[in-house]
Design an enzyme around this catalytic site. Structure first.
Site, short mmCIF file in Angstrom:
data_model
loop_
_atom_site.label_atom_id
_atom_site.label_comp_id
_atom_site.label_asym_id
_atom_site.label_seq_id
_atom_site.Cartn_x
_atom_site.Cartn_y
_atom_site.Cartn_z
N SER A 177 0.86 -1.20 0.00
CA SER A 177 0.00 0.00 0.00
C SER A 177 0.89 1.24 0.00
O SER A 177 2.04 1.19 0.46
CB SER A 177 -0.87 -0.01 1.27
OG SER A 177 -1.46 1.25 1.47
N TYR A 195 -1.75 -0.89 10.18
CA TYR A 195 -1.89 -1.28 8.78
C TYR A 195 -0.64 -0.86 7.98
O TYR A 195 -0.05 -1.68 7.26
CB TYR A 195 -3.14 -0.60 8.21
CG TYR A 195 -3.38 -0.84 6.74
CD1 TYR A 195 -3.94 -2.02 6.29
CD2 TYR A 195 -3.06 0.15 5.79
CE1 TYR A 195 -4.18 -2.23 4.94
CE2 TYR A 195 -3.30 -0.05 4.44
CZ TYR A 195 -3.86 -1.24 4.03
OH TYR A 195 -4.08 -1.45 2.68
#
Ligand code: NAP
Length: 255
Positions: free
Chosen positions: A146, A159
């Site tokens: 990401s 995350y």
């Protein structure tokens, strides 16, 4: 399809392909000539993905898998190999987002994100590495990282840290397995309007505008944008590409 044609076809396993990015990757791989196995955590949601794979004339296989469990990971690989006979490509897409201030994250929440995003990706990759090395075959691993692995963002620390781990894992495994002809890469998408992300910010115009302001292309990433990069990385055109995290972010990280 004859038995000979079946053994010639390339085969892939895509985790977390019920919807969103994983479903788009599974479909594009079927279009590109792969037979595709997808994991069945939620069988109802998977029906759509399986029919899209089959629509391209590819074999579609639903396999039970919870990446938090080592026995489940090992059983999944055995199931895929028993059905396909070999595996050429693993796409580690399964992941969860935790949007919470660092001050409030509990030990259990942290552990769940790390277990699914990072530990699950590592031990799936380990199974794939063992299979390819034992059978002396080249193959490829693509993991979904990401932009949160690269730029700092408030309230998504667990995350982002898990995704940064995936990018470093990609470099480490690429080096360790290069002599076996195994390519290991990652894709780092920017914010992608998948069903789960729409649910988390779709109805919040202030948040949408805040995110959009930072994207030079002034649109969110789509599942198709990410699947296009996966198609490239899975193809012979990427034969000399390994150890990389390729950004699909509309220029977000180019600032
Ligand atoms: P999503 O719609 O939430 O899908 C995640 C998938 O992972 C689902 O199919 C889910 O299964 C599966 N999954 C969750 N826990 C699992 C477990 N323990 N074992 C096996 N599978 C599990 O996600 P997405 O938005 O398409 O994102 C896909 C990937 O891209 C994720 O790794 C995400 O972090 C990454 N990513 C997303 C964005 C974005 O903006 N959307 C941006 C950058 C990176 P169920 O359907 O059964 O729940």
């Amino acid at each position: 399809m004859s038995n000979n044609e079946q053994t010639q076809r390339r085969t892939a396993l895509v985790t977390g392909a019920s919807y969103g990015i994983g479903a788009a990757i599974a479909e594009v791989l079927a279009r590109d000539g792969y037979d595709v196995a997808v994991n069945e955590l939620n069988p109802e949601a998977l029906v759509n993905t399986l029919s899209k794979i089959k629509a391209h004339g590819a074999r579609a296989l639903a396999v039970p898998l919870d990446v938090r469990s080592q026995p489940s990971i090992e059983a999944c690989m055995q199931h895929v190999l028993a059905n396909f006979g070999k595996l050429d490509l693993l796409v580690n897409n399964a992941g969860v987002l935790l949007r919470k201030p660092a001050l409030d994250i509990t030990r259990e929440e942290w552990q769940n994100v790390i277990d699914i995003n990072l530990t699950g990706t590592f031990f799936m990759s380990q199974q794939m590495g063992r299979h390819l090395i034992a059978t002396k075959r080249k193959g490829s691993i693509i993991s979904i990282s990401s932009t949160h692995a690269i730029v700092g963002v408030a309230a998504v620390s667990a995350y982002g840290i898990s995704k940064a781990g995936i990018s470093q894992m990609t470099r480490m495994l690429a080096i360790e397995w290069a002599s076996h002809g195994i390519r290991v890469n990652a894709i780092a998408p920017g914010t992608t309007e998948t069903p789960s992300r729409k649910a988390s910010f779709g109805n919040d115009p202030v948040r949408r505008q805040h995110l959009m302001e930072r994207i030079p292309f002034k649109r969110f990433c789509t599942e198709v944008d990410v699947a296009g990069m996966a198609s490239y990385l899975a193809s012979p055109a990427a034969d000399y590409v390994t150890g990389q995290t390729l950004l699909v972010d509309g220029g977000l990280t180019a600032y």
